[in-house]
Design a protein around this motif. Structure first.
Motif, PDB file in Angstrom:
ATOM      1  N   MET A 144      50.154   1.266  25.006  1.00 48.38           N
ATOM      2  CA  MET A 144      51.234   1.887  25.792  1.00 48.38           C
ATOM      3  C   MET A 144      50.717   2.547  26.997  1.00 48.38           C
ATOM      4  N   GLY A 145      49.468   3.066  26.707  1.00 50.35           N
ATOM      5  CA  GLY A 145      48.593   3.604  28.037  1.00 50.35           C
ATOM      6  C   GLY A 145      48.382   2.622  28.923  1.00 50.35           C
ATOM      7  N   GLU A 146      48.151   1.727  28.564  1.00 48.07           N
ATOM      8  CA  GLU A 146      47.690   0.432  29.564  1.00 48.07           C
ATOM      9  C   GLU A 146      48.997   0.020  30.200  1.00 48.07           C
ATOM     10  N   ALA A 147      50.067   0.276  29.394  1.00 51.61           N
ATOM     11  CA  ALA A 147      51.473  -0.303  29.995  1.00 51.61           C
ATOM     12  C   ALA A 147      51.789   0.608  30.898  1.00 51.61           C
ATOM     13  N   GLN A 148      51.586   1.968  30.735  1.00 55.20           N
ATOM     14  CA  GLN A 148      52.097   3.042  31.770  1.00 55.20           C
ATOM     15  C   GLN A 148      51.135   2.792  33.014  1.00 55.20           C
ATOM     16  N   LYS A 149      50.257   2.789  32.679  1.00 55.59           N
ATOM     17  CA  LYS A 149      49.034   2.680  34.019  1.00 55.59           C
ATOM     18  C   LYS A 149      49.634   1.540  35.035  1.00 55.59           C
ATOM     19  N   HIS A 150      49.754   0.390  34.143  1.00 58.34           N
ATOM     20  CA  HIS A 150      50.201  -0.908  34.976  1.00 58.34           C
ATOM     21  C   HIS A 150      51.460  -0.582  35.711  1.00 58.34           C
ATOM     22  N   ALA A 151      52.455   0.089  35.100  1.00 56.06           N
ATOM     23  CA  ALA A 151      53.807   0.457  35.640  1.00 56.06           C
ATOM     24  C   ALA A 151      53.604   1.462  36.863  1.00 56.06           C
ATOM     25  N   VAL A 152      52.666   2.460  36.514  1.00 56.55           N
ATOM     26  CA  VAL A 152      52.651   3.261  37.628  1.00 56.55           C
ATOM     27  C   VAL A 152      51.979   2.606  38.853  1.00 56.55           C
ATOM     28  N   SER A 153      50.810   1.801  38.537  1.00 55.33           N
ATOM     29  CA  SER A 153      50.214   1.254  39.731  1.00 55.33           C
ATOM     30  C   SER A 153      51.261   0.079  40.508  1.00 55.33           C
ATOM     31  N   PHE A 154      52.168  -0.150  39.773  1.00 52.75           N
ATOM     32  CA  PHE A 154      53.101  -1.318  40.310  1.00 52.75           C
ATOM     33  C   PHE A 154      53.907  -0.506  41.438  1.00 52.75           C
ATOM     34  N   TYR A 155      54.235   0.588  41.173  1.00 52.82           N
ATOM     35  CA  TYR A 155      55.193   1.582  42.019  1.00 52.82           C
ATOM     36  C   TYR A 155      54.308   2.351  43.078  1.00 52.82           C
ATOM     37  N   LEU A 156      52.852   2.141  42.849  1.00 55.35           N
ATOM     38  CA  LEU A 156      52.121   2.781  44.169  1.00 55.35           C
ATOM     39  C   LEU A 156      51.750   1.617  44.778  1.00 55.35           C
ATOM     40  N   GLY A 157      51.809   0.293  44.615  1.00 52.48           N
ATOM     41  CA  GLY A 157      51.191  -0.613  45.364  1.00 52.48           C
ATOM     42  C   GLY A 157      52.188  -1.149  46.654  1.00 52.48           C
ATOM     43  N   ASN A 158      52.057  -2.490  46.897  1.00 51.34           N
ATOM     44  CA  ASN A 158      52.767  -3.099  47.954  1.00 51.34           C
ATOM     45  C   ASN A 158      54.226  -3.284  47.673  1.00 51.34           C
ATOM     46  N   SER A 159      54.456  -3.145  46.261  1.00 49.31           N
ATOM     47  CA  SER A 159      55.998  -3.644  45.895  1.00 49.31           C
ATOM     48  C   SER A 159      56.851  -2.362  46.437  1.00 49.31           C
ATOM     49  N   VAL A 160      56.540  -1.303  46.680  1.00 47.24           N
ATOM     50  CA  VAL A 160      57.526  -0.371  47.324  1.00 47.24           C
ATOM     51  C   VAL A 160      57.931  -0.870  48.699  1.00 47.24           C
ATOM     52  N   MET A 161      57.335  -1.707  49.261  1.00 48.59           N
ATOM     53  CA  MET A 161      57.747  -2.545  50.738  1.00 48.59           C
ATOM     54  C   MET A 161      59.077  -3.587  50.408  1.00 48.59           C
ATOM     55  N   ASN A 162      58.813  -4.051  49.172  1.00 46.18           N
ATOM     56  CA  ASN A 162      59.848  -4.820  48.866  1.00 46.18           C
ATOM     57  C   ASN A 162      61.303  -4.341  48.553  1.00 46.18           C
ATOM     58  N   PRO A 163      62.468  -4.905  49.556  1.00 48.61           N
ATOM     59  CA  PRO A 163      63.543  -4.333  49.595  1.00 48.61           C
ATOM     60  C   PRO A 163      64.231  -4.268  48.139  1.00 48.61           C
ATOM     61  N   GLU A 164      64.164  -5.181  47.452  1.00 50.02           N
ATOM     62  CA  GLU A 164      64.790  -5.340  46.030  1.00 50.02           C
ATOM     63  C   GLU A 164      64.213  -4.115  45.084  1.00 50.02           C
ATOM     64  N   THR A 165      62.851  -4.043  45.058  1.00 46.33           N
ATOM     65  CA  THR A 165      62.274  -2.781  44.558  1.00 46.33           C
ATOM     66  C   THR A 165      62.792  -1.499  45.036  1.00 46.33           C
ATOM     67  N   ARG A 166      62.911  -1.330  46.292  1.00 47.50           N
ATOM     68  CA  ARG A 166      63.411   0.039  46.803  1.00 47.50           C
ATOM     69  C   ARG A 166      64.879   0.339  46.378  1.00 47.50           C
ATOM     70  N   VAL A 167      65.644  -0.927  46.121  1.00 47.42           N
ATOM     71  CA  VAL A 167      67.017  -0.961  45.766  1.00 47.42           C
ATOM     72  C   VAL A 167      67.016  -0.078  44.482  1.00 47.42           C
ATOM     73  N   LYS A 168      66.065  -0.838  43.470  1.00 48.34           N
ATOM     74  CA  LYS A 168      65.985   0.137  42.045  1.00 48.34           C
ATOM     75  C   LYS A 168      65.624   1.146  42.109  1.00 48.34           C
ATOM     76  N   VAL A 169      64.691   1.522  42.877  1.00 47.92           N
ATOM     77  CA  VAL A 169      63.962   2.994  43.004  1.00 47.92           C
ATOM     78  C   VAL A 169      65.353   3.959  43.321  1.00 47.92           C
ATOM     79  N   ASN A 170      65.870   3.538  44.313  1.00 50.63           N
ATOM     80  CA  ASN A 170      66.807   4.286  44.789  1.00 50.63           C
ATOM     81  C   ASN A 170      67.912   4.766  43.819  1.00 50.63           C
ATOM     82  N   GLU A 171      68.266   3.543  43.102  1.00 48.61           N
ATOM     83  CA  GLU A 171      69.342   3.690  42.091  1.00 48.61           C
ATOM     84  C   GLU A 171      68.909   4.292  40.585  1.00 48.61           C
TER      85      GLU A 171
END
Ligand code: ZN
Ligand code: ZN
Length: 243
Positions: free
Chosen positions: A26-53
């Protein structure tokens, strides 16, 4: 629902002889998920919609904001705040326009409802929860399929109490009725033996602080307090369970 198996990480976890390999995964899973939202994915409109929501829980917003990736977090916060503001607009106007205590109370209540709703469904917790389900299911599945795994689990260090109880819950859907009973008995036996081991270590730690024991060996119990706390409560828990 079809659950994707995670055979390799679960086997590696078990072989690591950790106090709870689900905690480690779960420590690894958390690291993975945190780095996903710190990476280029935040430029992706679909991801941004999810984050906004949905946004994140307090713990995960804090992990994001302290990760030295200011630009990405600023981008997410910018539109998340705007969404929050528009969702709360009605309630905020009611707060501003309250003319008597009854109206103020009502406005506060509806604002609280907006806030409570906003705090549900952290995207990082949700991603962790998905992984957790797969790790728990795979552990049960391998126990049912592979005698080598069964033996390794029986002679292992068990789990933290938090993941132990989730594992027992998962077993009822992952195993046949006959295997379910044998699994519950076997993992509980291992868990109890390991709880006794930790209890002994913690107890020796308390004794070791007495002056008459100063010269005696620690017997590997220097970190017993940490292992005891981890065993009781678990690490990297999903703070905002979807269930
Ligand atoms: Zn655990
Ligand atoms: Zn979270």
């Amino acid at each position: 629902m079809k659950i994707e198996l995670e055979t390799i990480p679960v086997w590696d976890g078990l072989n690591s002889k950790s106090e709870c390999f689900i905690c480690d995964l779960m420590g690894e899973a958390q690291k993975h998920a945190v780095s996903f939202y710190l990476g280029n994915s935040v430029m992706n409109p679909e991801t941004r919609v999810k984050v906004n929501e949905h946004g994140f829980c307090t713990k995960h917003w804090q992990m994001l904001s302290t990760a030295n990736k200011a630009q990405g977090v600023a981008l997410m916060s910018d539109t998340y705040l705007a969404t929050t503001r528009s969702k709360a607009e009605g309630a905020i106007n009611a707060l501003l326009g309250a003319k008597n205590p009854r109206q103020a109370k009502k406005a506060v209540l509806s604002f609280s409802e907006v806030m409570e709703k906003r705090e549900q469904g952290c995207l990082i917790c949700t991603a962790m929860e998905e992984r957790l389900k797969r790790y728990l299911y795979t552990t049960c599945y391998l126990w049912g399929e592979d005698p080598t795994f069964r033996e390794a689990l029986a002679s292992g260090k068990g789990f933290c109490l938090h993941h132990f109880h989730l594992l027992l819950e998962t077993a009822s859907v992952a195993l046949s009725s006959a295997d379910y009973v044998a699994f519950v008995r076997s993992v509980t036996q291992t868990e109890v033996e390991n709880l006794d081991r930790i209890a002994k270590d913690v107890s020796w730690m308390t004794q070791k602080y007495k002056s008459e024991n100063m010269d005696k060996s620690w017997n590997g119990c220097e970190d017993a307090h940490k292992r005891g706390v981890d065993k009781m409560t678990g690490r990297h828990r999903v703070t905002d369970p979807v269930r």
